[in-house]
Design an enzyme around this catalytic site. Structure first.
Site, PDB file in Angstrom:
ATOM      1  CG  ASP A  91      -1.967   1.051   1.217  1.00 28.98           C
ATOM      2  OD1 ASP A  91      -2.191   1.658   0.152  1.00 28.98           O
ATOM      3  OD2 ASP A  91      -2.569   1.304   2.277  1.00 28.98           O
ATOM      4  CG  ASP A 107      -1.976   7.413   0.764  1.00 31.56           C
ATOM      5  OD1 ASP A 107      -1.484   8.550   0.831  1.00 31.56           O
ATOM      6  OD2 ASP A 107      -2.530   6.962  -0.251  1.00 31.56           O
ATOM      7  CG  ASP A 141      -2.080   2.292   6.478  1.00 30.89           C
ATOM      8  OD1 ASP A 141      -2.279   2.034   5.264  1.00 30.89           O
ATOM      9  OD2 ASP A 141      -2.462   3.344   7.013  1.00 30.89           O
TER      10      ASP A 141
END
Length: 263
Positions: free
Chosen positions: A30, A32, A211
């Protein structure tokens, strides 16, 4: 859990050693909150310099992909990835291997237009709330809104347009994404693995780091028991087998893996 800038814990370090010793592997990340710290203005997000440097080294020996909810053009502009890094955007609906996403069928395009209209109406007059338009979905952003406003508009989005027939809803950190097609990073990772394997040597294992709650379906399609490595970045419940604390720790992980793969 590793602290920022520290050595990785023994369990993760051992998993990386085994992973690095395999033949063809895929590292999917991922963006961000993983390569880039979370910021209030999404367009201002940038990968940590040490993470970018590690990616540039890793891509010389390893298939590397960024898998994000961002639209492909937005992901490319913010991530500024090294040459050779593949991009999967729109929660698995777009891939740099395929160029632009195919146009939506008329009924899906009509559904998307309705989603944009209804989310725009919810955002109107609410400070800190805005709507992002993607080729196959619409996203309600609430990070800059007051907490009571964010909670209210999130619930209204999910109970209203998010509940329409044919809509695929994803709730992430301060976002609600409503898709006119099926969304999911798990499907995106699985398709990428299959595509790479069909075009060359089989991908023996995948490392995925994320996250957000929207990363959990990617963790779910992977199998640490079969050699995959799943890494949760930050706090919160997760199906991932490993965890690190921050994007700084991800940069340490990538640098370690680049060293191991270069041997």
């Amino acid at each position: 859990m590793s602290g920022p800038g520290t050595e990785l814990d023994a369990g993760l370090a051992g998993a990386l050693e085994v992973f690095a010793g395999r033949g063809r592997v895929l590292v999917a990340l991922d963006f961000d909150g993983v390569l880039a710290p979370i910021v209030d203005e999404p367009s201002a997000a940038r990968a940590l310099p040490e993470a970018s440097a590690a990616l540039a080294r890793l891509v010389a020996t390893t298939d590397v992909a960024l898998v994000s909810g961002r639209a492909l053009d937005d992901l490319r502009a913010c991530a500024q990835p090294p040459d050779g890094v593949l991009l999967v955007g729109g929660h698995g609906t777009q891939s740099s291997l395929d160029g632009d996403a195919p146009p939506l069928p008329p009924e899906r395009a009509e559904l998307l237009a309705r989603l944009v209209e209804e989310l725009d109406a919810l955002a109107a007059g609410r400070e800190g709330v805005h709507v992002e338009r993607k080729p196959m979905s619409a996203v309600l952003h609430t990070r800059r809104a007051a907490r009571d406003v964010a909670a209210e508009v999130t619930e209204r989005a999910l109970a209203g347009p998010g509940a329409l027939p044919g809509v695929h809803a994803l709730r992430g950190k301060e976002v609600v994404e409503l898709g006119a097609v099926e969304l999911g990073k798990g499907a995106g990772v699985r398709r990428l693995r299959e595509r790479l394997s069909a075009e060359g040597a089989p991908v023996e294992a995948v490392l995925f780091a994320g996250d957000d709650v929207t990363d959990e379906d990617a963790f779910a399609v992977l199998s640490p028991g079969d050699g995959d490595v799943t890494v949760k970045v930050g706090d919160g419940d997760t199906a991932a087998a490993q965890r690190v604390g921050s994007p700084q720790d991800v940069a340490v992980l990538l640098a370690r893996l680049a060293d191991l793969r270069a041997r």
